[in-house]
Write a protein that holds these residues in place. Structure first.
Motif, PDB file in Angstrom:
ATOM      1  N   LEU A   1       0.844  -1.195   0.000  1.00 25.47           N
ATOM      2  CA  LEU A   1       0.000   0.000   0.000  1.00 25.47           C
ATOM      3  C   LEU A   1       0.876   1.240   0.000  1.00 25.47           C
ATOM      4  O   LEU A   1       2.054   1.181   0.356  1.00 25.47           O
ATOM      5  CB  LEU A   1      -0.877   0.028   1.260  1.00 25.47           C
ATOM      6  CG  LEU A   1      -1.634  -1.245   1.608  1.00 25.47           C
ATOM      7  CD1 LEU A   1      -2.315  -1.093   2.962  1.00 25.47           C
ATOM      8  CD2 LEU A   1      -2.639  -1.562   0.530  1.00 25.47           C
TER       9      LEU A   1
ATOM     10  N   GLU B   1      -1.719   7.885   0.543  1.00 26.68           N
ATOM     11  CA  GLU B   1      -1.935   8.821  -0.566  1.00 26.68           C
ATOM     12  C   GLU B   1      -2.347  10.219  -0.114  1.00 26.68           C
ATOM     13  O   GLU B   1      -1.951  11.201  -0.716  1.00 26.68           O
ATOM     14  CB  GLU B   1      -3.038   8.289  -1.487  1.00 26.68           C
ATOM     15  CG  GLU B   1      -2.616   7.132  -2.348  1.00 26.68           C
ATOM     16  CD  GLU B   1      -1.682   7.544  -3.463  1.00 26.68           C
ATOM     17  OE1 GLU B   1      -2.062   8.337  -4.331  1.00 26.68           O
ATOM     18  OE2 GLU B   1      -0.541   7.051  -3.450  1.00 26.68           O
TER      19      GLU B   1
ATOM     20  N   LYS C   1      -5.849   8.021   3.470  1.00 24.70           N
ATOM     21  CA  LYS C   1      -6.335   7.192   2.361  1.00 24.70           C
ATOM     22  C   LYS C   1      -5.151   6.398   1.836  1.00 24.70           C
ATOM     23  O   LYS C   1      -4.047   6.925   1.709  1.00 24.70           O
ATOM     24  CB  LYS C   1      -6.931   8.062   1.265  1.00 24.70           C
ATOM     25  CG  LYS C   1      -8.176   8.814   1.709  1.00 24.70           C
ATOM     26  CD  LYS C   1      -8.713   9.687   0.586  1.00 24.70           C
ATOM     27  CE  LYS C   1      -9.942  10.460   1.055  1.00 24.70           C
ATOM     28  NZ  LYS C   1     -10.489  11.302  -0.021  1.00 24.70           N
ATOM     29  N   LEU C   2      -5.396   5.114   1.522  1.00 24.49           N
ATOM     30  CA  LEU C   2      -4.341   4.197   1.105  1.00 24.49           C
ATOM     31  C   LEU C   2      -4.618   3.660  -0.294  1.00 24.49           C
ATOM     32  O   LEU C   2      -5.737   3.245  -0.588  1.00 24.49           O
ATOM     33  CB  LEU C   2      -4.254   3.015   2.075  1.00 24.49           C
ATOM     34  CG  LEU C   2      -4.003   3.360   3.542  1.00 24.49           C
ATOM     35  CD1 LEU C   2      -4.275   2.150   4.423  1.00 24.49           C
ATOM     36  CD2 LEU C   2      -2.582   3.867   3.727  1.00 24.49           C
ATOM     37  N   LYS C   3      -3.598   3.669  -1.145  1.00 29.43           N
ATOM     38  CA  LYS C   3      -3.715   3.092  -2.491  1.00 29.43           C
ATOM     39  C   LYS C   3      -3.090   1.700  -2.477  1.00 29.43           C
ATOM     40  O   LYS C   3      -1.982   1.524  -1.969  1.00 29.43           O
ATOM     41  CB  LYS C   3      -3.016   3.971  -3.517  1.00 29.43           C
ATOM     42  CG  LYS C   3      -3.125   3.450  -4.948  1.00 29.43           C
ATOM     43  CD  LYS C   3      -2.504   4.418  -5.928  1.00 29.43           C
ATOM     44  CE  LYS C   3      -2.632   3.947  -7.361  1.00 29.43           C
ATOM     45  NZ  LYS C   3      -3.993   3.930  -7.863  1.00 29.43           N
TER      46      LYS C   3
ATOM     47  N   ASP D   1      -8.120   1.185 -12.608  1.00 32.49           N
ATOM     48  CA  ASP D   1      -7.894   2.360 -11.755  1.00 32.49           C
ATOM     49  C   ASP D   1      -9.176   2.908 -11.146  1.00 32.49           C
ATOM     50  O   ASP D   1      -9.210   4.053 -10.712  1.00 32.49           O
ATOM     51  CB  ASP D   1      -7.202   3.468 -12.556  1.00 32.49           C
ATOM     52  CG  ASP D   1      -5.716   3.185 -12.731  1.00 32.49           C
ATOM     53  OD1 ASP D   1      -5.140   2.498 -11.868  1.00 32.49           O
ATOM     54  OD2 ASP D   1      -5.150   3.642 -13.741  1.00 32.49           O
TER      55      ASP D   1
ATOM     56  N   LEU E   1      -9.885   4.460  -3.033  1.00 30.52           N
ATOM     57  CA  LEU E   1      -8.773   4.378  -2.096  1.00 30.52           C
ATOM     58  C   LEU E   1      -9.263   3.738  -0.801  1.00 30.52           C
ATOM     59  O   LEU E   1     -10.383   3.992  -0.350  1.00 30.52           O
ATOM     60  CB  LEU E   1      -8.200   5.766  -1.817  1.00 30.52           C
ATOM     61  CG  LEU E   1      -7.487   6.447  -2.989  1.00 30.52           C
ATOM     62  CD1 LEU E   1      -7.081   7.870  -2.606  1.00 30.52           C
ATOM     63  CD2 LEU E   1      -6.282   5.652  -3.449  1.00 30.52           C
ATOM     64  N   SER E   2      -8.425   2.901  -0.220  1.00 28.78           N
ATOM     65  CA  SER E   2      -8.748   2.274   1.056  1.00 28.78           C
ATOM     66  C   SER E   2      -8.615   3.315   2.167  1.00 28.78           C
ATOM     67  O   SER E   2      -7.978   4.352   1.984  1.00 28.78           O
ATOM     68  CB  SER E   2      -7.822   1.083   1.300  1.00 28.78           C
ATOM     69  OG  SER E   2      -8.054   0.096   0.303  1.00 28.78           O
TER      70      SER E   2
END
Length: 180
Positions: free
Chosen positions: A44, A47, A58-60, A84, A88-89
């Motif tokens: 991850l 972001e 927020k995590l990509k 895409d 975002l997680s």
């Protein structure tokens, strides 16, 4: 700044984690439920900051792969889909003293079955809607041996034919550990 906020990953940080999920029930049309043991992990990147509630990031999902060996199917591999549109997680602070976090992972993936029933060539399936893995009681981040649960079963259909569901991932209790 609270200790929960201080412990959030800085923007741009990449977070590799290894993970495993045992006795994962995969329902396959015509065959019933097969249980599989997956090993693998994800990577991850933090972001953006999350301003809502108590804060978070927020995590990509940069990478994702788990694989299992099955006497019936050969190798079964789950990989991050090459799209895409996955949201975002989220890593959200839910408590300050002591720090508590909720991590919601939004995942789009393919499932490759090396030897599908009937001697067909390898079968590539994709989830028909974004999967959600959740741990809502993390006492630290990155996770260290924390279990995430799939929030609802995930329908799997051939890539490009989302209405032709042929399998379903019923549960995915995955134990995740940061692997710096």
């Amino acid at each position: 700044m609270s200790s929960a906020q201080q412990n959030l990953p800085p923007i741009g940080l990449e977070i590799p984690c290894s993970s495993y999920a045992t006795n994962v029930p995969l329902m396959v049309n015509g065959l019933g439920i097969v249980t599989l043991d997956f090993k693998g992990g994800w990577k991850l990147r933090a972001e953006a900051n999350l301003a809502a509630g108590l804060g978070g990031v927020k995590l990509k999902v940069l990478g994702l792969e788990w694989s299992a060996d099955s006497p019936m199917f050969g190798k079964v591999t789950i990989r991050r889909a090459d799209i895409d549109v996955t949201p975002l997680s989220l890593l959200e602070i839910t408590g300050q003293q002591p720090p508590k976090y909720r991590n919601t992972m939004f995942l789009d993936f393919t499932v490759t079955i090396e030897r599908p029933p009937g001697g067909a060539p390898p079968l590539v399936l994709s989830n028909t809607k974004t999967a959600r893995l959740l741990n809502d009681n993390l006492d630290q981040y990155p996770p260290q041996g924390h279990v995430y649960q799939l929030q609802e079963p995930v329908d799997l259909a051939p890539v490009g034919a989302p209405s032709q569901v042929v399998a379903q991932l019923l549960q995915f209790p995955v134990t995740v550990t940061h692997n710096p």
